[in-house]
Write an enzyme that holds these catalytic residues in place. Structure first.
Site, PDB file in Angstrom:
ATOM      1  N   ASP A  36       0.809  -1.220   0.000  1.00 17.01           N
ATOM      2  CA  ASP A  36       0.000   0.000   0.000  1.00 17.01           C
ATOM      3  C   ASP A  36       0.842   1.271   0.000  1.00 17.01           C
ATOM      4  O   ASP A  36       0.326   2.360   0.263  1.00 17.01           O
ATOM      5  CB  ASP A  36      -0.965   0.009   1.203  1.00 17.01           C
ATOM      6  CG  ASP A  36      -2.172   0.905   0.967  1.00 17.01           C
ATOM      7  OD1 ASP A  36      -2.595   1.027  -0.194  1.00 17.01           O
ATOM      8  OD2 ASP A  36      -2.687   1.479   1.940  1.00 17.01           O
ATOM      9  N   ASP A  71      -4.710  -3.944  -5.014  1.00 18.81           N
ATOM     10  CA  ASP A  71      -4.045  -2.649  -5.232  1.00 18.81           C
ATOM     11  C   ASP A  71      -2.604  -2.783  -5.712  1.00 18.81           C
ATOM     12  O   ASP A  71      -1.984  -1.767  -6.057  1.00 18.81           O
ATOM     13  CB  ASP A  71      -4.051  -1.772  -3.963  1.00 18.81           C
ATOM     14  CG  ASP A  71      -5.442  -1.375  -3.523  1.00 18.81           C
ATOM     15  OD1 ASP A  71      -6.375  -1.500  -4.333  1.00 18.81           O
ATOM     16  OD2 ASP A  71      -5.603  -0.947  -2.369  1.00 18.81           O
ATOM     17  N   ASP A  95     -11.649   1.032   6.664  1.00 16.93           N
ATOM     18  CA  ASP A  95     -10.709   1.306   5.573  1.00 16.93           C
ATOM     19  C   ASP A  95      -9.501   2.084   6.063  1.00 16.93           C
ATOM     20  O   ASP A  95      -8.498   2.189   5.357  1.00 16.93           O
ATOM     21  CB  ASP A  95     -11.396   2.109   4.472  1.00 16.93           C
ATOM     22  CG  ASP A  95     -12.485   1.326   3.752  1.00 16.93           C
ATOM     23  OD1 ASP A  95     -12.299   0.122   3.539  1.00 16.93           O
ATOM     24  OD2 ASP A  95     -13.523   1.928   3.413  1.00 16.93           O
TER      25      ASP A  95
END
Length: 334
Positions: free
Chosen positions: A127, A167, A308
């Site tokens: 991330d 991602d 989140d």
């Protein structure tokens, strides 16, 4: 030795040879039958697929640990019972324990006649320092993947869905590490692939990269038939219709590669560009509701009720958030 004894010895030898031949034949027949059985019964997820509702989910853990108040108990019980993917992360499933967790999940899935779906989420510099930052060192990551893959391979007769590193591709351009990501994902695919294991790479979502950009990133991994396809809308809130259109557009550029869509939190699909705990959202349609020749089906991939990140009053990413569980299920619990 008399002729009679010699004759008896010859018969004994012949009978022994025949017995060995029969045993060998049976072994080969069983092995062939097993290979044939695994081949003809292996099915990717589709309409009607029921995922496991894992006992290790954050919702179930909250219930088991007595960490649920009266206001959120009904919502937490509702979400704990929903078939949802389990996220394997090094933070909660560190090296040395991940294989055992997978084995336990497989046993649950077998006993419930359900399909196990796991998200593998632990690559280095995960991330890019955002809310879900973390991951393992390159060497530890390889070892961790090997452990997970080894456990998956112990159940060749079961179908397993693997969502690989959400991602990781869509974010690679922003992070400036595409070359590293491509190598890491190739290694991950080869560590996890096996009979009955359906692997889906990161496919971003319809509001992020263009279909051409996303297809180019997926094709860079170049793992041929080792993957089933790509996953879209993971941890996001885009509408199912938009994601179907997007998946088809990406697939067309990849020679018909298949896809799955996360519908765990897109019941309203009105979050726009907001992705971090947008208010007013609802859970979406259950997994196995939709599918076509490109989209294998929709699944609940992101567990509803997990934050989140620290936005809109939420705790850290991945932490159980009772208020979110209540809001996401408002009007749906019966």
């Amino acid at each position: 030795m008399t002729r009679r004894n010699r004759r008896r010895r010859v018969w004994v030898v012949l009978l022994g040879v025949a017995a060995v031949a029969v045993i060998v034949g049976v072994v080969f027949a069983v092995s062939a039958a097993q290979r044939w059985f695994h081949t003809v019964t292996a099915q990717p997820p589709g309409i009607g697929t029921t995922l496991l509702a894992p006992a290790q989910s954050k919702a179930q853990q909250a219930l088991d640990g007595g960490r649920v108040d009266a206001a959120s108990e009904e919502a937490t019980r509702f979400l704990a019972a929903q078939p949802t993917a389990y996220w394997l992360t090094p933070e909660q499933n560190p090296p040395g324990t991940a294989g055992g967790t997978v084995s336990d999940l497989l046993a649950q899935a077998r006993s419930q006649d359900a399909v196990l779906s796991i998200v593998v989420y632990g690559l280095p510099e995960r991330d890019c320092g955002n809310h879900s930052a973390g991951g393992l060192s390159p060497d530890a990551y390889r070892s961790w993947l090997s452990e997970i893959g080894g456990a998956l391979k112990t159940a060749p007769d079961m179908d397993k869905v693997v969502i690989l590193e959400p991602d990781s591709l869509a974010l690679a351009g922003e992070c400036g590490n595409l070359d590293e990501r491509v190598v890491q994902l190739r290694e991950a695919v080869h560590a996890l692939e096996g009979p009955g294991t359906w692997i889906y790479l990161d496919g971003g979502h319809s509001g992020w990269l263009s279909p051409a950009e996303m297809a180019s990133l997926i094709s860079a991994v170049s793992v041929d038939d080792s993957i089933r396809g790509f996953a879209t809308n993971v941890s996001n809130y885009r509408s199912t219709a938009d994601e179907f259109d997007y998946a088809h557009a990406v697939s067309e550029r990849l020679g018909g590669l298949h896809a799955v869509i996360d519908t765990s939190r897109n019941g309203r699909a009105n979050a726009g560009e907001e992705w971090c705990n947008p208010p007013g959202q609802r859970v979406g349609d259950p997994g196995g509701t939709y599918g076509d020749d490109v989209v294998d089906t929709n699944l609940w991939i992101k567990p509803p009720g997990e934050s989140d990140g620290p936005c809109h009053g939420g705790p850290a990413a991945g932490v159980w958030w009772p208020e979110a569980a209540v809001n996401l299920t408002d009007g749906l619990r019966e």
